[in-house]
Motif scaffolding. Structure first.
Motif, PDB file in Angstrom:
ATOM      1  N   UNK A  55       0.844  -1.204   0.000  1.00 28.04           N
ATOM      2  CA  UNK A  55       0.000   0.000   0.000  1.00 28.04           C
ATOM      3  C   UNK A  55       0.876   1.250   0.000  1.00 28.04           C
ATOM      4  N   UNK A  56       1.932   1.234   0.784  1.00 25.06           N
ATOM      5  CA  UNK A  56       2.843   2.382   0.836  1.00 25.06           C
ATOM      6  C   UNK A  56       3.415   2.663  -0.565  1.00 25.06           C
ATOM      7  N   UNK A  65      -9.684   6.016   7.551  1.00 24.30           N
ATOM      8  CA  UNK A  65     -10.584   6.742   6.653  1.00 24.30           C
ATOM      9  C   UNK A  65     -10.618   6.192   5.238  1.00 24.30           C
ATOM     10  N   UNK A  66      -9.750   5.265   4.903  1.00 25.87           N
ATOM     11  CA  UNK A  66      -9.780   4.682   3.561  1.00 25.87           C
ATOM     12  C   UNK A  66     -10.820   3.572   3.449  1.00 25.87           C
ATOM     13  N   UNK A 123      -8.359   2.363  -3.062  1.00 23.04           N
ATOM     14  CA  UNK A 123      -7.945   1.718  -4.304  1.00 23.04           C
ATOM     15  C   UNK A 123      -6.628   0.945  -4.079  1.00 23.04           C
ATOM     16  N   UNK A 124      -5.660   1.618  -3.489  1.00 25.53           N
ATOM     17  CA  UNK A 124      -4.366   0.986  -3.197  1.00 25.53           C
ATOM     18  C   UNK A 124      -4.532  -0.190  -2.243  1.00 25.53           C
ATOM     19  N   UNK A 155     -15.329   2.271  -8.419  1.00 26.69           N
ATOM     20  CA  UNK A 155     -15.616   1.324  -9.499  1.00 26.69           C
ATOM     21  C   UNK A 155     -14.935   1.748 -10.795  1.00 26.69           C
ATOM     22  N   UNK A 156     -14.981   3.031 -11.106  1.00 24.23           N
ATOM     23  CA  UNK A 156     -14.350   3.536 -12.328  1.00 24.23           C
ATOM     24  C   UNK A 156     -12.843   3.297 -12.286  1.00 24.23           C
ATOM     25  N   UNK A 157     -12.223   3.561 -11.133  1.00 27.71           N
ATOM     26  CA  UNK A 157     -10.778   3.363 -11.019  1.00 27.71           C
ATOM     27  C   UNK A 157     -10.397   1.885 -11.079  1.00 27.71           C
TER      28      UNK A 157
END
Length: 177
Positions: free
Chosen positions: A17-18, A78-79, A111-112, A153-155
Motif C-alpha cells: 500500500x505504501x 478513513x480509507x 484503491x491501493x 468502481x471507475x478506477x
C-alpha cells in the motif's frame, strides 16, 4: 497463535500500500496506512484468527458473530467506506443510515488497499481484474455513497481494462486536478 505469520502478512500489505500510495503522491497516507493493525485490539485477535488466505476478521466474525478487530479498524481508518457511514437526512427530512461521500484522497488509498489485499490473499492467482471483481461481488449490499461507489468502481475498472501503469498514471493526474 500465528504471531509471526500475521505480522509478516500485515507488513507485506502495508509495504505494498505504501508503494502504491507513493505512486499516487499520497506520501503521508502511505506512511500511516493501517497503523491500527499493530494496536493490541487488532493485533492479538488477528493473530488468533489468522489463516493466511483471507482476512482474520472473517474468521473472528464466524466464530463470535462479530469482529471486534474490524470494528476497531474501520473506525480509525478513513480509507474504508465503513468509516464514513452515518445517519443521513433525506429530502423529506427522513433519517436513515447511509454512506457519506468520501474525499478523493481516501478513495485513492482505498484503491491501493484493495489491490494490495487482493495481491496478498490471492498470491499467484492475482490479476488486474481481482480488485474490480471483488468490489462487484459486494457493491449491491454495502452502505457506500453513490459517488464514492462510482469513483472506486471507475478506477478499479481502469485497472482491469488498461493495467496498473495506466491506472496509476490517470488516477494521479485526477488527484492533482
Amino acid at each position: 497463535m500465528q504471531i509471526r505469520a500475521h505480522l509478516h502478512t500485515v507488513n507485506r500489505h502495508r509495504r505494498l500500500v505504501r508503494r502504491y500510495c507513493f505512486r499516487l503522491g499520497l506520501i503521508w497516507q502511505g506512511l500511516t496506512h493501517d497503523l491500527s493493525k499493530y494496536s493490541p485490539t487488532e493485533f492479538w485477535r488477528s493473530c488468533k484468527y489468522y489463516q493466511g488466505y483471507r482476512s482474520p476478521n472473517d474468521q473472528e466474525r464466524l466464530t463470535n458473530g462479530v469482529s471486534m478487530s474490524w470494528l476497531h479498524h474501520k473506525g480509525r481508518n478513513r480509507h474504508h467506506f465503513e468509516y464514513w457511514i452515518d445517519y443521513c437526512i433525506g429530502p423529506e427530512g427522513e433519517v436513515y443510515m447511509g454512506g457519506c461521500k468520501m474525499p478523493k484522497k481516501y478513495v485513492a488509498e482505498m484503491f491501493c488497499d484493495r489491490i494490495a489485499a487482493c495481491r496478498i490473499y490471492q498470491g499467484e492467482k492475482y490479476t488486474d481484474s481481482s480488485a474490480y471483481d471483488y468490489f462487484q461481488r459486494s457493491k449491491g449490499h454495502i452502505l457506500i455513497h453513490p459517488e464514492t461507489s462510482d469513483l472506486i468502481e471507475r478506477w478499479l475498472l481502469l485497472l482491469k481494462e488498461e493495467g496498473e501503469e495506466t491506472a496509476f498514471q490517470k488516477i494521479r493526474e485526477e488527484l492533482r486536478s
